[in-house]
Design a protein around this motif. Structure first.
Motif, short mmCIF file in Angstrom:
data_model
loop_
_atom_site.label_atom_id
_atom_site.label_comp_id
_atom_site.label_asym_id
_atom_site.label_seq_id
_atom_site.Cartn_x
_atom_site.Cartn_y
_atom_site.Cartn_z
N ALA A 226 0.73 -1.28 0.11
CA ALA A 226 0.00 0.01 -0.09
C ALA A 226 1.03 1.06 -0.12
CB ALA A 226 -0.88 0.08 1.13
N LEU A 227 2.08 1.39 0.75
CA LEU A 227 2.72 2.43 0.92
C LEU A 227 3.60 2.76 -0.38
CD1 LEU A 227 3.95 1.79 4.51
CD2 LEU A 227 2.59 3.92 3.96
N SER A 228 3.96 1.67 -1.09
CA SER A 228 4.90 1.77 -2.19
C SER A 228 3.92 2.15 -3.22
CB SER A 228 5.62 0.77 -2.58
OG SER A 228 6.46 0.85 -3.47
N ALA A 229 2.86 1.56 -3.30
CA ALA A 229 1.94 1.85 -4.45
C ALA A 229 1.54 3.13 -4.36
CB ALA A 229 0.64 0.96 -4.45
N THR A 230 1.18 3.88 -3.29
CA THR A 230 0.72 5.35 -3.11
C THR A 230 1.63 5.98 -3.88
OG1 THR A 230 -0.15 4.70 -0.84
CG2 THR A 230 0.25 6.85 -1.52
N GLY A 231 2.89 6.01 -3.71
CA GLY A 231 3.84 7.02 -4.43
C GLY A 231 3.98 6.62 -6.01
N MET A 289 13.60 -2.76 -4.31
CA MET A 289 12.82 -2.29 -5.54
C MET A 289 12.29 -1.19 -5.10
SD MET A 289 12.10 -5.69 -7.85
CE MET A 289 11.87 -4.91 -9.43
N MET A 290 11.67 -1.47 -3.94
CA MET A 290 10.84 -0.28 -3.28
C MET A 290 11.51 0.87 -3.02
SD MET A 290 7.93 -2.23 -0.90
CE MET A 290 6.75 -3.31 -1.47
N LEU A 291 12.71 0.76 -2.43
CA LEU A 291 13.71 1.98 -2.12
C LEU A 291 14.23 2.41 -3.62
CD1 LEU A 291 15.91 0.41 0.68
CD2 LEU A 291 14.62 2.34 0.84
N THR A 292 14.37 1.87 -4.56
CA THR A 292 14.92 2.42 -5.76
C THR A 292 13.57 3.22 -6.35
OG1 THR A 292 16.19 0.44 -6.07
CG2 THR A 292 15.71 1.91 -7.79
N GLY A 293 12.35 2.66 -6.12
CA GLY A 293 11.16 3.51 -6.84
C GLY A 293 11.17 4.68 -5.80
N GLY A 294 11.56 4.90 -4.43
CA GLY A 294 11.26 6.17 -3.64
C GLY A 294 12.56 6.94 -4.55
N LEU A 295 13.77 6.46 -4.93
CA LEU A 295 14.78 7.48 -5.34
C LEU A 295 14.31 8.03 -6.61
CD1 LEU A 295 17.78 8.37 -5.54
CD2 LEU A 295 18.20 6.27 -6.54
N GLY A 296 13.36 7.27 -7.11
CA GLY A 296 12.85 7.80 -8.48
C GLY A 296 12.17 8.87 -8.29
N LEU A 297 11.13 9.00 -7.27
CA LEU A 297 10.28 9.67 -7.11
C LEU A 297 10.98 11.10 -6.46
CD1 LEU A 297 7.71 7.55 -5.01
CD2 LEU A 297 7.19 8.74 -7.18
N ALA A 298 12.10 10.85 -5.81
CA ALA A 298 12.74 11.97 -5.37
C ALA A 298 13.33 12.68 -6.74
CB ALA A 298 14.05 11.57 -4.23
N ALA A 366 -1.59 22.11 -2.93
CA ALA A 366 -1.23 22.74 -1.55
C ALA A 366 0.54 23.03 -1.79
CB ALA A 366 -1.60 22.04 -0.51
N LEU A 367 0.97 21.98 -2.21
CA LEU A 367 2.53 22.10 -2.27
C LEU A 367 3.34 22.30 -3.33
CD1 LEU A 367 3.22 19.40 0.65
CD2 LEU A 367 2.93 22.06 1.07
N GLY A 368 2.45 22.16 -4.53
CA GLY A 368 3.15 21.93 -5.83
C GLY A 368 3.56 20.61 -5.94
N PHE A 369 3.88 20.06 -7.37
CA PHE A 369 4.25 18.98 -7.99
C PHE A 369 5.48 18.37 -7.20
CE2 PHE A 369 1.66 19.44 -11.83
CZ PHE A 369 0.77 18.30 -11.64
N ALA A 370 6.39 19.32 -6.68
CA ALA A 370 7.61 18.74 -6.06
C ALA A 370 7.65 18.48 -4.78
CB ALA A 370 8.71 20.19 -6.12
N GLY A 371 6.55 19.15 -3.98
CA GLY A 371 6.42 18.60 -2.59
C GLY A 371 5.53 17.22 -2.62
N ALA A 372 4.62 17.23 -3.44
CA ALA A 372 3.91 16.04 -3.45
C ALA A 372 4.51 14.81 -3.74
CB ALA A 372 2.68 16.12 -4.29
N ALA A 373 5.45 15.08 -4.99
CA ALA A 373 6.48 13.84 -5.26
C ALA A 373 7.43 13.46 -4.19
CB ALA A 373 7.37 14.42 -6.49
N SER A 374 8.03 14.57 -3.41
CA SER A 374 8.63 14.22 -2.06
C SER A 374 7.98 13.13 -1.05
CB SER A 374 9.31 15.47 -1.54
OG SER A 374 10.18 16.31 -2.49
N ILE A 375 6.63 13.39 -0.86
CA ILE A 375 6.06 12.93 -0.01
C ILE A 375 5.60 11.39 -0.34
CG2 ILE A 375 3.68 12.85 1.18
CD1 ILE A 375 3.94 15.88 1.34
N ALA A 376 5.49 11.34 -1.75
CA ALA A 376 5.41 9.87 -2.35
C ALA A 376 6.80 9.18 -2.35
CB ALA A 376 4.93 10.11 -3.83
N GLY A 377 7.40 9.85 -2.34
CA GLY A 377 8.95 9.08 -2.10
C GLY A 377 9.24 8.48 -0.85
N ALA A 378 8.77 9.29 0.38
CA ALA A 378 8.83 8.92 1.63
C ALA A 378 8.09 7.92 1.79
CB ALA A 378 8.46 10.11 2.39
N ALA A 379 6.72 7.81 1.03
CA ALA A 379 5.89 6.55 1.40
C ALA A 379 6.41 5.52 0.87
CB ALA A 379 4.60 6.87 0.75
#
Length: 398
Positions: A226-231, A289-298, A366-379
């Motif tokens: 669920a967390l990885s799919a969210t981002g 793979m989930m960690l690598t996806g988080g890097l991609g979102l960053a 609220a935060l722009g695409f950059a802020g939203a993508a950063s939160i998705a990466g954290a997820a």
């Protein structure tokens, strides 16, 4: 219990691939309504005068219907023949996208997407039955990876529609063409026959069929999904908007979406083939793979054309590449509860996918695409931690 690891295979051991391909194509078209609306979102929002949050809520409704309707879908998929389940799901997807092409407002669009989400929930439990009944144990990661490639392939057709149809013919024509594509797997559904099995009993309930602590492991892995799919679903749903805001043209972004989908397919197949050699390492591979996806979102959050291309490639290939492996890993954990394995993976993935479009739309407002993508990466990073925690619980219980 509909299919167990002890049931005879349907036909020769080499004869399972046509059925797996049929299931994979069905899974591709049943998830397409959500991705197609996401790819066509700017045009839909402009014509129907919808805000980003309103359209995100409609897309979230598709994935929420899959997650919430999954228990009922699991029972239905356990009782009907697998070919009938796959044909029904593909026909429903075609009808949903045809109806969506005639939508006049957010209420109509949301209603048809809910219907599509409910029918989408039939596929993973049916695929679990098919894999458990017909695929040898040493090929299950590859088979599950093939079915899991649907989440990558589900964005391939929408990407092509954005690049080749949208600008000249409009989003309604593009959506109608997607509906026609969804009819293709109906003809292939008979290839997915499985052996006759006893009526469902009580064996599929409780914690039998796996090591002690199996329930906690499944919960942690569903949470990880669920967390990885969210981002990653957020990027898939808002790919065109993220790409254009990073400085890419609409047609270029559409082609990039299709190329990213192809990369996701290749990664799923390669990961499945490789991990079949040592399936005990699957949880560690999935977490990586989930960690690598988080890097991609960053990287996507940086917002330049180059970092968007690199980040999208990582988010789609590695960030989405674990879905088939997770199905194979849960099948290994509960070999006598094939529908439960597919159900666990499905609930996790689609619960996260349900949150993603609306939450990402609201956060980007609220935060722009950059802020939203950063939160998705954290997820995505949190998902990797949950996957690792589940693997540790499993190791201690053995």
């Amino acid at each position: 219990m509909t299919a167990t690891a002890r049931e005879p295979l349907a036909g020769p051991r080499t004869g399972h691939w046509p059925g797996i391909v049929a299931a994979a194509l069905t899974a591709t078209v049943t998830v397409m309504p959500g991705f197609t609306v996401g790819a066509l979102a700017p045009a839909i929002a402009s014509e129907l005068h919808l805000s980003r949050s309103a359209l995100g809520l409609a897309m979230s409704a598709f994935y929420a219907a899959t997650a919430l309707g999954s228990p009922v879908a699991k029972r239905l998929a356990a009782r009907l023949p697998v070919p009938a389940v796959l044909a029904l799901a593909a026909l429903a997807a075609a009808a949903v996208m045809a109806a969506a092409s005639r939508a006049t407002g957010v209420a109509t669009l949301t209603a048809v997407l809910v219907a599509g989400g409910l029918s989408n929930g039939l596929v993973q439990p049916a695929a679990g039955r098919l894999i458990a009944a017909r695929v040898p144990a040493h090929r299950r990661s590859l088979a599950a990876g093939t079915v899991g490639a649907a989440l990558g392939a589900g964005t391939l057709v929408p990407g092509l529609l954005v690049a080749m149809v949208l600008q000249e013919h409009g989003w309604r024509t593009a959506m109608l063409l997607a509906a026609l594509v969804a009819l293709v797997p109906v003809a292939l559904a008979p290839l997915a026959r499985v052996p006759a099995a006893p009526p469902p009993g009580r064996a599929g309930t409780g914690g039998a069929g796996g090591p002690r602590g199996t329930g906690r492991v499944l919960v942690l892995w569903a949470l990880a999904a669920a967390l990885s799919a969210t981002g990653n679903n957020a990027v898939a749903s808002y790919f065109v908007q993220l790409g254009t805001s990073s400085g890419l043209a609409v047609a270029v972004t559409g082609n990039l979406l299709s190329l990213s989908a192809l990369a996701a397919i290749v990664v799923r197949l390669a990961a499945g083939a490789l991990t079949d050699r040592a399936p005990r390492h699957n949880p560690a591979v999935i977490a990586a793979m989930m960690l690598t996806g988080g890097l991609g979102l960053a990287l996507v959050a940086i917002g330049t054309p180059v970092t968007f291309v690199l980040g999208a490639a990582l988010a789609f290939s590695a960030g989405w590449g674990w879905t088939g492996l997770l199905l194979a890993t849960t099948l290994r954990l509960v070999p006598d509860r094939a529908e439960n394995a597919g159900h666990t993976v499905q609930v996790g993935i689609y619960a996260g996918a349900a949150v993603a479009p609306f939450a990402f739309g609201a956060l980007s407002d609220a935060l722009g695409f950059a802020g939203a993508a950063s939160i998705a990466g954290a997820a995505a990073v949190a998902g990797a931690a949950s996957m690792t925690a589940g693997a540790l619980v499993l190791r201690r219980s053995r």
